[in-house]
Design a protein around this motif. Structure first.
Motif, short mmCIF file in Angstrom:
data_model
loop_
_atom_site.label_atom_id
_atom_site.label_comp_id
_atom_site.label_asym_id
_atom_site.label_seq_id
_atom_site.Cartn_x
_atom_site.Cartn_y
_atom_site.Cartn_z
N THR A 1 0.89 -1.16 0.00
CA THR A 1 0.00 0.00 0.00
C THR A 1 0.92 1.21 0.00
N LEU A 2 0.67 2.15 -0.85
CA LEU A 2 1.53 3.33 -0.89
C LEU A 2 0.85 4.49 -0.18
N GLN A 3 1.63 5.21 0.60
CA GLN A 3 1.12 6.41 1.28
C GLN A 3 1.58 7.65 0.50
N TRP A 4 0.68 8.60 0.40
CA TRP A 4 0.98 9.83 -0.36
C TRP A 4 0.82 11.06 0.51
N ASP A 5 1.65 12.05 0.27
CA ASP A 5 1.49 13.36 0.88
C ASP A 5 0.24 13.97 0.24
N SER A 6 -0.70 14.44 1.03
CA SER A 6 -1.93 14.97 0.43
C SER A 6 -1.66 16.31 -0.26
N ARG A 7 -0.51 16.94 0.06
CA ARG A 7 -0.22 18.22 -0.58
C ARG A 7 0.16 18.02 -2.05
N PRO A 8 -0.32 18.89 -2.94
CA PRO A 8 0.08 18.76 -4.34
C PRO A 8 1.52 19.20 -4.57
N ALA A 9 2.07 18.77 -5.70
CA ALA A 9 3.44 19.17 -6.08
C ALA A 9 3.43 19.66 -7.52
N VAL A 10 4.28 20.64 -7.79
CA VAL A 10 4.41 21.23 -9.13
C VAL A 10 5.87 21.22 -9.53
N CYS A 11 6.14 20.79 -10.75
CA CYS A 11 7.52 20.80 -11.28
C CYS A 11 7.58 21.72 -12.49
#
Ligand code: AMP
Ligand code: GLY
Length: 425
Positions: free
Chosen positions: A320-330
């Motif tokens: 199961t993968l956990q994700w940061d709920s904050r978005p990211a922009v590159c």
């Protein structure tokens, strides 16, 4: 475990950065890597295409897993060569990699697996292609069937431009052998998203969505590039749509690959156009996307090495993968002139200051070390990636860091993530 990562782009810096955080990792080698990956492990001067040297290196250095970043070595069968000598490798076999390396094969498989894509035809003679394009009076998309570094697609609103594109590919051979066959397909209207999943032959584990910006100019103008920036998640991809994409696209393609005798293992990347009639496949890639990987991995909290091992060992159901709920922009910083000709060797300043910005990582792509300096060494030079409380915030953080970095001719789009901000607000 010792891990050998193959490649030298921004995607590989992001992969190296994430693999280096694994507590299962003993030593990370990157072949050939870039100055960014050198901060995460040891760069080895072996090219991604030097199969025998890579095999020898992996054997001599007790490498337990090889992670292949780019498509060319995958299509050339690097995973098959490693597995043949008993070395575990993350990525599809050479035959399975044809899903990206041969768009005619991909089209055929989509058809036989009832996966929705643009109507299209394959041509291997320019005469037939031009006759077909001339018979149409609407927009067409012309694609080189083979690998063309993300630049082999021409979206032509006028069929006469389509004929010129077909001639460039088939007669002028601007992509060499990759242009021996072309696909002529209908232009789809809608918004794009990239859906990446781990696939272990049977099980599919879909990652958080993302969106690339293929065109060189603001407002999606100008020629296509490898990708000028990306964000994750793509607000366009609701949970319902993601379920539909999984059910109607990913599952049938993985089944289709099994039926075809080319079982799929590694990253399956579906480039999707969300049209008024539903999601349609634009293309499949057989590897992590560049630059989508940069924002996706910045949000991944779980162990990437464990996910790669689970994929190779056919036990994706365990993870199961956990994700940061904050978005990211590159935001990609490119050399002026890219995707056309550009100069190399321009000194880059401000990297340290940009990296010190909170929640920012500057991933290297086309850079090199020279006499203690970092200089430009490619079209896409850096991928400045930031987290934020929302997409607008992540965008602001990314551009704040971008503005600290200078090199002659530096170019970036200024509107990365604006589409998502519109949806968000
Ligand atoms: P591909 O490498 O096939 O994903 O194509 C590169 C880019 O060309 C995509 O990201 C789209 O922006 C555009 N494109 C490809 N196929 C189509 C299509 N059938 N209709 C509209 N745009 C397309
Ligand atoms: N960002 C598009 C690709 O990786 O092909």
């Amino acid at each position: 475990m010792n891990v050998l990562l193959i490649g030298s782009g921004g995607r590989e810096h992001a992969l190296a950065w994430k693999l280096a955080q694994s507590n299962q990792l003993k030593k990370l080698y990157i072949a050939p890597g870039n100055p960014g990956t050198a901060q995460c492990g040891e760069n080895i001067p072996i090219g991604a295409g030097d199969t025998q040297e890579l095999l020898d290196f992996a054997r001599q250095n007790q490498v337990g897993l090889v992670v292949v970043g780019p498509e060319d070595p995958l299509a050339a069968g690097l995973v098959d060569a490693l597995e043949a000598v008993g070395i575990k490798a993350f990525g599809p076999s050479g035959q399975a990699a044809q899903l990206e390396a041969d768009k005619a094969f991909a089209k055929q498989l989509m058809r036989s697996s009832a996966v929705s894509t643009a109507e299209g035809q394959v041509f291997d003679r320019i005469k037939d292609a031009t006759a077909y394009i001339a018979s149409r009076d609407e927009a067409v998309v012309i694609k080189a069937a083979g690998l063309a570094k993300g630049k082999g697609v021409f979206v032509c609103d006028d069929p006469s431009d389509g004929i010129l594109a077909a001639e460039k590919i088939m007669c002028d051979k601007i992509f060499g052998e990759a242009g021996e066959k072309i696909i002529v397909e209908d232009k789809l209207l809608g918004e794009e998203a990239s859906i990446l999943a781990f696939v272990d032959g049977r099980n599919i584990y879909v990652m958080e969505s993302s969106q690339d910006h293929k065109a060189v100019g603001d407002g999606d103008t100008g020629p296509n590039t490898g990708g000028m920036g990306a964000y994750s998640p793509a607000p366009l991809i609701t949970e319902k749509l993601m379920d539909q994409i999984t059910r109607e696209i990913l599952v049938p393609i993985v089944d289709g690959m099994n039926r075809n005798g080319t079982p799929y293992k590694g990253i399956l990347y579906a480039g999707i156009m969300v049209t008024a009639a539903g999601p349609r496949v634009l293309e499949f890639n057989v590897r992590f996307g560049d630059p989508e990987t940069q924002p996706i991995l910045m949000r991944l909290k779980s162990d990437l090495l464990e996910a790669c091992l689970a994929t190779c060992e056919g036990r994706l159901e365990d993870i199961t993968l956990q994700w940061d709920s904050r978005p990211a922009v590159c935001v990609v910083m490119a050399s002026g002139g890219y995707p056309g000709d550009y100069e190399k060797g321009r000194k880059i300043t401000g990297l340290k200051e940009a990296n010190e910005t909170e929640d920012v990582i500057v991933f290297h792509a086309g850079t090199a070390s020279r006499d203690g300096d970092i200089v430009t060494n490619g079209g896409r030079v850096l991928g400045v990636t930031a987290l934020g409380n929302n997409i607008a915030d992540a965008k602001e953080n990314a551009y704040r860091a971008v503005d600290k970095i200078k090199f002659d001719g530096a170019y970036c789009r200024r509107d990365i993530a604006d589409k998502a901000i519109k949806v968000e607000s």
